[in-house]
Design a protein around this motif. Sequence first.
Motif, short mmCIF file in Angstrom:
data_model
loop_
_atom_site.label_atom_id
_atom_site.label_comp_id
_atom_site.label_asym_id
_atom_site.label_seq_id
_atom_site.Cartn_x
_atom_site.Cartn_y
_atom_site.Cartn_z
N ASP A 180 3.67 -5.67 35.31
CA ASP A 180 3.11 -4.62 35.05
C ASP A 180 3.22 -3.41 36.11
O ASP A 180 3.68 -3.58 37.16
CB ASP A 180 1.73 -4.67 34.61
N ALA A 223 4.82 0.21 24.13
CA ALA A 223 6.13 -0.54 24.18
C ALA A 223 5.64 -1.83 23.27
O ALA A 223 6.58 -2.31 22.76
CB ALA A 223 6.03 -1.27 25.57
N THR A 276 11.27 -5.44 26.13
CA THR A 276 10.12 -6.15 25.59
C THR A 276 10.12 -7.03 24.46
O THR A 276 10.53 -6.46 23.32
CB THR A 276 8.72 -5.16 25.35
N ARG A 328 1.03 -7.76 25.31
CA ARG A 328 2.11 -7.64 25.75
C ARG A 328 1.91 -8.33 27.34
O ARG A 328 1.25 -7.81 28.12
CB ARG A 328 2.27 -6.02 26.26
N ASP A 377 9.62 -1.68 22.93
CA ASP A 377 10.62 -1.18 24.11
C ASP A 377 12.05 -2.17 24.30
O ASP A 377 11.80 -3.34 23.93
CB ASP A 377 9.97 -0.95 25.41
N HIS A 392 7.01 -10.35 25.18
CA HIS A 392 7.39 -10.61 26.58
C HIS A 392 8.05 -9.51 27.40
O HIS A 392 8.99 -9.05 26.86
CB HIS A 392 7.87 -11.92 26.93
N HIS A 393 7.39 -8.89 28.39
CA HIS A 393 8.01 -7.85 29.30
C HIS A 393 8.53 -8.61 30.61
O HIS A 393 7.36 -9.09 31.52
CB HIS A 393 7.32 -6.81 29.49
N THR A 409 3.47 -9.86 30.85
CA THR A 409 4.53 -9.22 31.66
C THR A 409 4.54 -10.26 32.78
O THR A 409 3.55 -11.03 33.24
CB THR A 409 3.93 -7.92 32.41
#
Length: 377
Positions: free
Chosen positions: A211, A157, A95, A121, A92, A206-207, A123
């Motif tokens: 979440d 993602a 991300t 992932r 994404d 890394h986002h 967050t």
Amino acid sequence: MWPDVSVIIPYYDNPEGLREVLAAVRAQDYQGRVEIIIADDGSPTPASQEPSLADALSNVVLVRQDDLGFRAAAARNLGAAAATGEVFAFIDGDTVPQPGYLTAAVAHVQRNRRAVIVGKRLTGPGLTEPRWLTDAWAATGNMSRADSTSWRYVISAVLTCSANFFRHIGGFDADFVGYGGEDWEFGWRAWNAGAQLVHEPGAVAHHPEEDFGGRHRDVAEETRVKNIETLALARRITHPIARPAGVVFDMADVAIVVPEFDQPGAAEAVIASWLRIDAHVYAPEKSALFASDPRVSTGPPGAERIRVTLTEAWALADAEMFYRRATDRFFQLPDGTEVATARALALTSPRTRASGAWLGLAFLDDPQRLERVFAGW
């Protein structure tokens, strides 16, 4: 030889985040060729015209669709249609893949072209994984023990798969509009097509935002959004955990193919027993008893998850046992009756001998007095 990889980035109006993602993709140590595709989901200012991205878009393929709502699934398909790599890595636009992401993920595709890999992932400011996912990885051994319910852990993602397998199952369902659901539906079809689901903890991204559960402070709004997703999935995913019992959908979970029976009342008794679960029955002719029931027809089976092809009058006696045991294998009873999942058929699994009783079935070898069958007299 490492395969060519197309990194497909769905994007909407976040140039700062996209710059960071692009820099991280270019910094990967992947030894094969990496193609970058940005699929713009109708941003007010197209990525191609965003001044702050001018120096970041060199050697990048840009595709764009009109803004008709949040259409991440359609954007990913648009990017995939323009991609030339042997492997698709969907990341994404907000991300950021960490060093080694592509190498860790693509290694699984090298071993199994049906592999569908979910990265790790992290967050929010604390860079943590949601508890429901960490519990899932622990319970399934990073999906080494995946089953017919593990599509719930597919996160688009951070998703990687072979281009051929992606095309084979038809990509994402582009009809999804709004947040969420398209990744679970993709995982569902992938599993039934024989996918090896994998969670690769070495493919970290890394986002920066929390979440989904951490982003919504309004419980009513969070519930509304998730309910929209759940209702959309109930029409598409036939597994019992995805839909309420007793509701009739266009596609059932189980297909029952019924032959002609010699015993009086056998057809009605057998068919009625299977209609207690989410089943569609295909019979040589439609008995008057089921004249108004859309779940009984004379047409060929559809794309149901489980197919039961009867050669004798086997009624469903124990639905819980049937669902527990008729999963992801190809069973054959001594009389030739077959019970197979779509996944078993996709993987051309060998037939396993089983008894009807073991599968929760009861053999009706006598004429059936329907008043007794219906009323228990």
